[in-house]
Design a protein around this motif. Sequence first.
Motif, mmCIF file in Angstrom:
data_model
loop_
_atom_site.group_PDB
_atom_site.id
_atom_site.type_symbol
_atom_site.label_atom_id
_atom_site.label_comp_id
_atom_site.label_asym_id
_atom_site.label_seq_id
_atom_site.Cartn_x
_atom_site.Cartn_y
_atom_site.Cartn_z
ATOM 1 N N GLN A 145 0.820 -1.210 0.000
ATOM 2 C CA GLN A 145 0.000 0.000 0.000
ATOM 3 C C GLN A 145 0.858 1.266 0.000
ATOM 4 O O GLN A 145 0.538 2.243 -0.689
ATOM 5 C CB GLN A 145 -0.943 -0.018 1.208
ATOM 6 C CG GLN A 145 -2.025 -1.061 1.088
ATOM 7 C CD GLN A 145 -2.827 -1.247 2.376
ATOM 8 O OE1 GLN A 145 -2.433 -0.820 3.446
ATOM 9 N NE2 GLN A 145 -3.970 -1.928 2.256
ATOM 10 N N SER A 149 0.836 4.122 -2.972
ATOM 11 C CA SER A 149 0.383 5.487 -2.680
ATOM 12 C C SER A 149 1.469 6.537 -2.922
ATOM 13 O O SER A 149 1.173 7.730 -2.936
ATOM 14 C CB SER A 149 -0.141 5.580 -1.248
ATOM 15 O OG SER A 149 0.914 5.388 -0.335
ATOM 16 N N ASP A 150 2.701 6.109 -3.141
ATOM 17 C CA ASP A 150 3.795 7.046 -3.394
ATOM 18 C C ASP A 150 3.743 7.480 -4.865
ATOM 19 O O ASP A 150 3.695 6.654 -5.755
ATOM 20 C CB ASP A 150 5.135 6.371 -3.093
ATOM 21 C CG ASP A 150 6.292 7.316 -3.249
ATOM 22 O OD1 ASP A 150 6.725 7.533 -4.395
ATOM 23 O OD2 ASP A 150 6.771 7.835 -2.235
ATOM 24 N N ARG A 151 3.738 8.760 -5.107
ATOM 25 C CA ARG A 151 3.667 9.272 -6.483
ATOM 26 C C ARG A 151 4.917 10.103 -6.824
ATOM 27 O O ARG A 151 4.862 10.994 -7.661
ATOM 28 C CB ARG A 151 2.426 10.132 -6.657
ATOM 29 C CG ARG A 151 1.137 9.387 -6.443
ATOM 30 C CD ARG A 151 0.285 9.468 -7.676
ATOM 31 N NE ARG A 151 -1.083 9.008 -7.519
ATOM 32 C CZ ARG A 151 -1.452 7.740 -7.448
ATOM 33 N NH1 ARG A 151 -0.551 6.795 -7.448
ATOM 34 N NH2 ARG A 151 -2.716 7.407 -7.354
ATOM 35 N N SER A 157 1.639 5.942 -10.018
ATOM 36 C CA SER A 157 1.608 4.972 -8.935
ATOM 37 C C SER A 157 2.381 3.733 -9.383
ATOM 38 O O SER A 157 2.163 3.220 -10.475
ATOM 39 C CB SER A 157 0.156 4.605 -8.634
ATOM 40 O OG SER A 157 0.116 3.585 -7.670
ATOM 41 N N THR A 159 3.171 -0.183 -8.620
ATOM 42 C CA THR A 159 2.584 -1.316 -7.895
ATOM 43 C C THR A 159 3.522 -2.509 -7.968
ATOM 44 O O THR A 159 4.350 -2.610 -8.872
ATOM 45 C CB THR A 159 1.195 -1.701 -8.467
ATOM 46 O OG1 THR A 159 1.336 -2.033 -9.850
ATOM 47 C CG2 THR A 159 0.198 -0.562 -8.298
#
Length: 177
Positions: A145, A149-151, A157, A159
């Motif tokens: 997660q 959520s780190d951009r 994003s 994954t």
Amino acid sequence: ETILGMLQHHRQHLTRKGLVFENMNNMLRQAEPLIHRLLFFDNLVNAYNRYFYVSYSNELFRQAEKRGGLSMAFFDIDNFKQYNTDFGHETGDKVLQTVCDIIQRRIHTTDGLYLIRMGGDEFVILDDGVISYEAFLRLLTEIRQAIASDRSICGRSVTISIGASNAAADGAKSTWD
């Protein structure tokens, strides 16, 4: 030139600089952490490397058997090749570094948890039995997660896909099982 000759040359050079080593054992003892880091560490991502896994995984497996079994997560970065293709290898390296930084911030305080780069964008997280398998799975969910959520990379994003197992629960007899 032989290794001994090179060492003698370096000793003479260091002696001229005022650095005196008592004997070769001292030199080796002082060099051991550096040699260990060079052999077993991937400096790009600040994680252990595949050679560390090959060299130590059986020992870690045996240690973990006494504490509830080795837990292992294998993961890779989804569509990683796109980062290299679309934005260049420097951006691909930054993705790898960011993912590993996020993971290291979550596991660095617990001895017995290891992040290992197996190659490219493939990684392993090992727990040599210091936390329960349930806690390990919760940690993996938190990591997944946090990465998603780190951009900070290209505003996208990132994954990862993770598979996890516990040796005791799955009846594995080695890390390769």
